[in-house]
Scaffold this active site. Structure first.
Site, PDB file in Angstrom:
ATOM      1  N   GLU A   1      -4.261  -9.696   3.227  1.00 33.26           N
ATOM      2  CA  GLU A   1      -5.077  -9.456   4.421  1.00 33.26           C
ATOM      3  C   GLU A   1      -6.275 -10.393   4.543  1.00 33.26           C
ATOM      4  O   GLU A   1      -6.692 -10.746   5.654  1.00 33.26           O
ATOM      5  CB  GLU A   1      -5.554  -7.994   4.444  1.00 33.26           C
TER       6      GLU A   1
ATOM      7  N   GLU B   1       0.835  -1.201   0.000  1.00 29.85           N
ATOM      8  CA  GLU B   1       0.000   0.000   0.000  1.00 29.85           C
ATOM      9  C   GLU B   1       0.872   1.255   0.000  1.00 29.85           C
ATOM     10  O   GLU B   1       0.526   2.265  -0.630  1.00 29.85           O
ATOM     11  CB  GLU B   1      -0.947  -0.023   1.192  1.00 29.85           C
TER      12      GLU B   1
END
Length: 252
Positions: A133, A113
């Site tokens: 995730e 990210e």
């Protein structure tokens, strides 16, 4: 934790928190402080973000994750942490300079990210990129779902996020996640060539172009009108006039 070197129009920010550049509150605060410095750096055209560890960045510190799950208000605390991640990555994305990310090792979760907040990503063929995730019952909430979808489209974002797929650098380039991929031994030279090329461009033009690229993804902005006004501003820049005069003289 960080090492920052400024060299005229270029800056190199090295992540150096062993062993995996894990992100915690201290890391976030330190990065914000560096951005305060970089935002005020006159004439900065290119910022390179790299790592001196085998891993580029593995995301949130696991000790911090354990502490969150031990708290009665863990969910609220997690949302607060994610908000801080989002705020930092938004500042990186908005930096007037072109931000180049060198990915030599794994960039996973929050580490990817972070890379997605950069303008240009250059990866080793052997790098590992992913948003895992969903394996843990979470989502890439520090901008991952949004930036990856805008960058690569819904189909590729679905592959990476919904199947928790991990890509090597060569595949990441093929899918549009990184702009360049090269053998590990060529990574440093490839990155240096790209950063040097950017640093040699007109700083004002680079800033305007970066803002206009962002406008293309914002339905509230009229990118064509902004292009006209950017041209107007650039036309009378002394640097623009010098560069055009030199170009025309060479074209005779």
């Amino acid at each position: 934790m960080f090492d920052l070197k400024l060299d005229g129009p270029k800056a190199v920010l090295t992540l150096c928190r062993p062993p995996v550049n894990a992100i915690n509150a201290e890391w976030l605060a330190g990065f914000h402080a560096l951005l305060d410095q970089l935002e005020g750096a006159a004439g900065l055209s290119a910022l390179l973000i790299r790592s001196d560890q085998k891993i580029f960045c593995a995301g949130m510190d696991l000790d911090h994750v354990r502490a969150l799950f031990a708290r009665a208000d863990g969910a609220d605390a997690m949302v607060g942490d994610v908000s801080e991640f989002q705020r930092l990555f938004a500042r990186i994305e908005a930096l007037p300079a072109v931000v180049v990310c060198e990915i030599g090792g794994a960039a996973l979760g929050g580490g990817l990210e972070l890379a997605l907040a950069c303008d240009i990503r250059i990866a080793s063929h052997k790098a590992k990129l992913g948003l895992p995730e969903a394996r843990l019952g979470l989502i890439p909430g520090a901008g991952g779902t949004q930036r990856l979808t805008r960058l690569c489209g819904r189909g590729i974002a679905s592959r990476i996020i919904l199947s928790a797929d991990t890509l090597d650098g060569a595949t990441a380039e093929r899918l549009g996640l990184v702009q360049w991929s090269c053998p590990p031994e060529a990574l440093e030279a490839t990155v240096e060539a790209v950063v040097t090329r950017i640093a040699g461009l007109a700083p004002a033009a680079v800033r305007e172009a970066k803002a206009l690229i962002a406008a293309a993804g914002d339905p509230a902005r009229d990118g064509y009108a902004e292009e006209r006004e950017a041209d107007r501003r650039l036309f009378d820049q002394a640097d623009t006039r010098t560069r055009i005069a030199d170009f025309l003289a060479g074209a005779r």
